[in-house]
Design a protein around this motif. Structure first.
Motif, PDB file in Angstrom:
ATOM      1  N   LEU A  46       6.971   6.894  -1.402  1.00  0.00           N
ATOM      2  CA  LEU A  46       6.408   6.355  -2.609  1.00  0.00           C
ATOM      3  C   LEU A  46       7.060   5.684  -3.505  1.00  0.00           C
ATOM      4  CD1 LEU A  46       3.250   8.480  -3.258  1.00  0.00           C
ATOM      5  CD2 LEU A  46       3.190   6.145  -2.366  1.00  0.00           C
ATOM      6  N   LYS A  47       8.348   6.625  -3.750  1.00  0.00           N
ATOM      7  CA  LYS A  47       9.453   6.151  -4.790  1.00  0.00           C
ATOM      8  C   LYS A  47      10.146   4.776  -4.115  1.00  0.00           C
ATOM      9  CE  LYS A  47      11.669   9.351  -6.882  1.00  0.00           C
ATOM     10  NZ  LYS A  47      11.491   8.860  -8.246  1.00  0.00           N
ATOM     11  N   LEU A  48      10.303   4.660  -2.989  1.00  0.00           N
ATOM     12  CA  LEU A  48      10.871   3.498  -2.344  1.00  0.00           C
ATOM     13  C   LEU A  48       9.789   2.388  -2.418  1.00  0.00           C
ATOM     14  CD1 LEU A  48      12.672   4.701   0.831  1.00  0.00           C
ATOM     15  CD2 LEU A  48      13.839   4.097  -1.189  1.00  0.00           C
ATOM     16  N   LEU A  49       8.772   2.475  -2.110  1.00  0.00           N
ATOM     17  CA  LEU A  49       7.827   1.642  -2.190  1.00  0.00           C
ATOM     18  C   LEU A  49       7.610   0.713  -3.625  1.00  0.00           C
ATOM     19  CD1 LEU A  49       5.410   0.227  -0.553  1.00  0.00           C
ATOM     20  CD2 LEU A  49       3.832   1.958  -1.588  1.00  0.00           C
ATOM     21  N   ARG A 100      -4.930   1.887  -5.435  1.00  0.00           N
ATOM     22  CA  ARG A 100      -5.319   0.726  -4.634  1.00  0.00           C
ATOM     23  C   ARG A 100      -4.104  -0.216  -4.544  1.00  0.00           C
ATOM     24  NH1 ARG A 100     -10.294   1.362  -8.265  1.00  0.00           N
ATOM     25  NH2 ARG A 100     -11.934   1.589  -6.860  1.00  0.00           N
ATOM     26  N   TRP A 101      -3.112  -0.231  -5.528  1.00  0.00           N
ATOM     27  CA  TRP A 101      -1.806  -0.730  -5.281  1.00  0.00           C
ATOM     28  C   TRP A 101      -1.259  -0.401  -4.221  1.00  0.00           C
ATOM     29  CZ3 TRP A 101       3.131   0.724  -5.257  1.00  0.00           C
ATOM     30  CH2 TRP A 101       4.192  -0.309  -5.322  1.00  0.00           C
ATOM     31  N   TRP A 102      -1.159   1.045  -4.046  1.00  0.00           N
ATOM     32  CA  TRP A 102      -0.605   1.806  -2.821  1.00  0.00           C
ATOM     33  C   TRP A 102      -1.315   1.053  -1.761  1.00  0.00           C
ATOM     34  CZ3 TRP A 102      -1.156   7.635  -2.084  1.00  0.00           C
ATOM     35  CH2 TRP A 102      -0.637   8.025  -0.867  1.00  0.00           C
ATOM     36  N   ALA A 103      -2.423   1.103  -1.485  1.00  0.00           N
ATOM     37  CA  ALA A 103      -3.250   1.047  -0.327  1.00  0.00           C
ATOM     38  C   ALA A 103      -3.204  -0.633   0.097  1.00  0.00           C
ATOM     39  CB  ALA A 103      -4.869   1.358  -0.555  1.00  0.00           C
ATOM     40  N   GLU A 104      -3.056  -1.555  -1.010  1.00  0.00           N
ATOM     41  CA  GLU A 104      -2.869  -2.795  -0.827  1.00  0.00           C
ATOM     42  C   GLU A 104      -1.475  -3.102   0.045  1.00  0.00           C
ATOM     43  OE1 GLU A 104      -2.054  -6.885  -3.256  1.00  0.00           O
ATOM     44  OE2 GLU A 104      -2.979  -5.202  -4.225  1.00  0.00           O
ATOM     45  N   LYS A 105      -0.325  -2.307  -0.539  1.00  0.00           N
ATOM     46  CA  LYS A 105       1.176  -2.571  -0.175  1.00  0.00           C
ATOM     47  C   LYS A 105       1.182  -1.946   1.437  1.00  0.00           C
ATOM     48  CE  LYS A 105       2.496  -4.575  -3.850  1.00  0.00           C
ATOM     49  NZ  LYS A 105       2.546  -5.913  -3.845  1.00  0.00           N
ATOM     50  N   ILE A 106       0.191  -1.001   1.741  1.00  0.00           N
ATOM     51  CA  ILE A 106       0.296  -0.679   3.089  1.00  0.00           C
ATOM     52  C   ILE A 106      -0.915  -1.315   4.209  1.00  0.00           C
ATOM     53  CG2 ILE A 106       1.544   1.532   2.609  1.00  0.00           C
ATOM     54  CD1 ILE A 106      -1.210   2.843   3.040  1.00  0.00           C
TER      55      ILE A 106
END
Length: 288
Positions: free
Chosen positions: A8-11, A80-86
């Motif tokens: 997550l930090k890298l993302l 949601r930002w996390w989910a969108e990025k993956i």
């Protein structure tokens, strides 16, 4: 560091969406979410492991902990930002009501307006920090905006223009220059910054932010977001002719039909000047 925390930090580091403050808050919130998932028993997760059960488990935890609706909605935005990025946006429902998250309560019974006196400003030794604070008070700017602003560029004679790179959410906006005091502060800022910003040439934004925080703490100044509240309340009084509810003025049910129309027009104007998209958010600053 656990695998999910590291990924997550890298993302976050690889996707620099939004302002600096937004990115810092996003990484901090996602780190906390990763820790909560671990504590809930979801071990060995990666960023691609996110499922509906994880989202529901987190929301249930937050509701049990009586976390405020506004805080939960902010956390959901980061998820949601996390989910969108993956490429897994479907993992999280579009509507927060699906999870039983209550509506955010915008109206506060406490007036949070803050104004700084001449003596308060004199306790700030750093001239750039002092000037940023003066701009915050005069124009209702956010802290990041008051640091990044290039006064010469922003000055359009009758209004102040803010670039998208300075503002929260990357939304440019304009703020009218309507008082002698505003003009005096802006001229002083232009003289100090020359053709640059209110971040000294030898410093980065992050370093100047730390100097700002240290100078304010040393001077005993806090809750400076209240400067925006004071600006909003002064603008409401100027636009309507009466005080807002937070400053002791009449509540909406007490207004006449004509006054209600004036109230709504003023709130829309103030919302735009503060950099918000919704009239509803003005209840935080003005009451209802």
């Amino acid at each position: 560091m656990r695998n999910l925390n590291y990924q997550l930090k890298l993302l976050c580091r690889r996707n620099r969406d939004g302002s600096y403050a937004t990115r810092v808050d996003r990484e901090r919130q996602l780190t906390a979410i990763a820790n909560q998932l671990h504590n809930l028993g979801y071990r060995g997760m990666s960023i691609n492991s996110l499922r509906q059960k994880h989202v529901q488990a987190l929301v249930d935890l937050w509701l049990d902990q009586q976390v405020s609706a506004g805080t939960i909605k902010n956390r959901m935005a980061h998820m949601r930002w996390w989910a969108e990025k993956i490429n897994r946006s479907s993992v999280i429902a579009n509507a927060n009501i699906y999870y039983g998250i209550p509506d955010r309560q915008f109206v506060s019974s406490v007036n949070k307006a803050v104004s700084l006196s001449k003596e308060d400003f004199q306790r700030i030794n750093d001239p750039f920090v002092r000037m940023s604070l003066q701009l915050q008070q005069a124009f209702g700017l956010r802290r990041e905006e008051a640091l990044k602003i290039c006064p010469h560029w922003a000055d359009r004679q009758t209004y102040l223009r803010l670039k998208s790179g300075w503002t929260k959410g990357g939304r440019p906006r304009t703020i009218p220059i309507i008082s002698v005091e505003q003009r005096a502060v802006l001229e002083a800022a232009k003289k100090l910054a020359a053709w640059g910003s209110l971040i000294p040439a030898d410093l980065t934004y992050v370093r100047q932010l730390r100097r700002y925080e240290h100078a304010c703490t040393y001077a005993g100044l806090s809750k400076l977001h209240g400067l925006r509240h004071a600006y909003a309340q002064a603008r409401y009084r100027a636009l309507t002719g009466w005080n807002c509810p937070s400053a002791g003025g009449p509540n909406r049910p007490q207004l006449t039909a004509d006054q209600r129309r004036g109230d709504r027009a003023a709130r829309l104007q103030i919302s735009a000047e503060l950099g918000h998209e919704r009239e509803q958010i003005t209840a935080v600053y003005l009451g209802r």
